[in-house]
Structure formats: C-alpha cells, structure tokens
Design an enzyme around this catalytic site. Structure first.
Site, PDB file in Angstrom:
ATOM      1  N   ASP A 164       0.855  -1.186   0.000  1.00 35.63           N
ATOM      2  CA  ASP A 164       0.000   0.000   0.000  1.00 35.63           C
ATOM      3  C   ASP A 164       0.888   1.232   0.000  1.00 35.63           C
ATOM      4  OD1 ASP A 164      -2.504  -1.298   0.025  1.00 35.63           O
ATOM      5  OD2 ASP A 164      -2.389  -1.590   2.190  1.00 35.63           O
ATOM      6  N   ASP A 215      -6.894  -1.207  -5.035  1.00 35.84           N
ATOM      7  CA  ASP A 215      -8.028  -0.938  -4.144  1.00 35.84           C
ATOM      8  C   ASP A 215      -8.961   0.112  -4.748  1.00 35.84           C
ATOM      9  OD1 ASP A 215      -6.837  -2.699  -2.312  1.00 35.84           O
ATOM     10  OD2 ASP A 215      -5.805  -1.067  -1.267  1.00 35.84           O
TER      11      ASP A 215
END
Length: 169
Positions: free
Chosen positions: A125, A143
């Site tokens: 991330d 995402d």
C-alpha cells in the site's frame, strides 16, 4: 430496434480483459516503484492531506485479519482467484458499458492484489490520506479500481430497469 441498441453496446471481451490487465500492470508498476524507492515504513509528504508511504498489508481492507497468523494469505488468494475467474467469464457476455467497465476494474484490482499476495506474501500500500490527526488506512491503485468498479456496478444497477419492471402479477 432493441437488438440494434444492445449490439451497439457490445465491445469484445478482449477489450475488457485488456483493460483489467492494464489496471493490474499499472498497479504492479506503482508497487514496484514504491518498493524500490522507499524504505518500508517511510513517508513522503506531498500535501497537507496526502503522503506517499511504503506499507505492507497481510490482511484485507483496513488490515482485516492482518494478524491472523498467515492462513489468511491463502484464503484471500483463493477468494481473488474465484472472483477473477467469475468476472473474466462474465465479461465474455455483452453487458452495458458501465457494467463491463465495473467488472473490468474489479478484475484488474483483484489481479493486482492477487499478484502481491501470491509472490510477496502481502499487499503493498502506498497512498495515505489524512486530516490533522485522523488518517485513512493506506491503500493502492488496485483498491481504487475495486471500489470504483463496485461503485459503477451499483450506479449501473440503479439506472437500469429491473427484469420485473413492467410485469403485472
């Protein structure tokens, strides 16, 4: 007339599969750049509300099951594989463009995070939004694609009449 309208909405499945591949490839490219340029846990402030970070997530959204002991990796891999196969098969049929785009985005995001879990053992991330002391959990392009795809499918479902519409009982 209706058959003609439906035919104009049809785009070959290869287009949608290619779009999903492009999303997954772009996602992997960003993740590779972050891993090469940033030490794990580092932060690069870009504005008063946004940072580039290097974070690892062994769980799902919001680090759900991140501390589950390792079995979750295989569980999330299995889910991503099933979702990816189902979506790839769904894209073989003609759908309104907004639905196909939604399926493609979800497919690309699922594949992007599937690659991470399969080869890295975690998801990278790198996008960090915050306001003062409040911070949204870090996330990535995959995402964004998944959430955007789900939103498109939801909005598409609101704009299309249900198969039951117009029937009298």
């Amino acid at each position: 007339m209706k058959a003609h309208q439906e035919a104009t909405h049809y785009v070959t499945p290869w287009f949608w599969w290619g779009l999903a591949t492009a999303v997954a490839t772009l996602d992997q490219g960003f993740k590779s750049i972050v891993e090469r340029l940033f030490a794990l846990g580092s932060t690069l402030p870009l504005s008063s509300f946004f940072n580039i970070v290097h974070a690892r997530n062994t769980g799902a959204a919001f680090s759900f099951l991140a501390e589950a002991g390792g079995w979750q990796r295989y569980f999330f891999i299995a889910i991503a594989l099933v979702v990816s196969v189902v979506l790839a098969l769904l894209l073989r049929r003609a759908h309104p463009p907004s639905e196909s785009l939604g399926y493609s985005l979800i497919l690309g995001g699922a594949i992007g995070n599937l690659i991470d879990r399969s080869f890295r053992g975690y998801v990278v991330d790198y996008l960090d939004f915050y306001y003062q002391t409040w911070s949204w959990p870090a996330f990535n392009l995959a995402d964004i694609a998944i959430v955007g795809g789900v939103l498109l499918l939801f909005l598409s479902s609101l704009s299309q009449p249900s198969p039951q519409a117009g029937r009298t009982g």
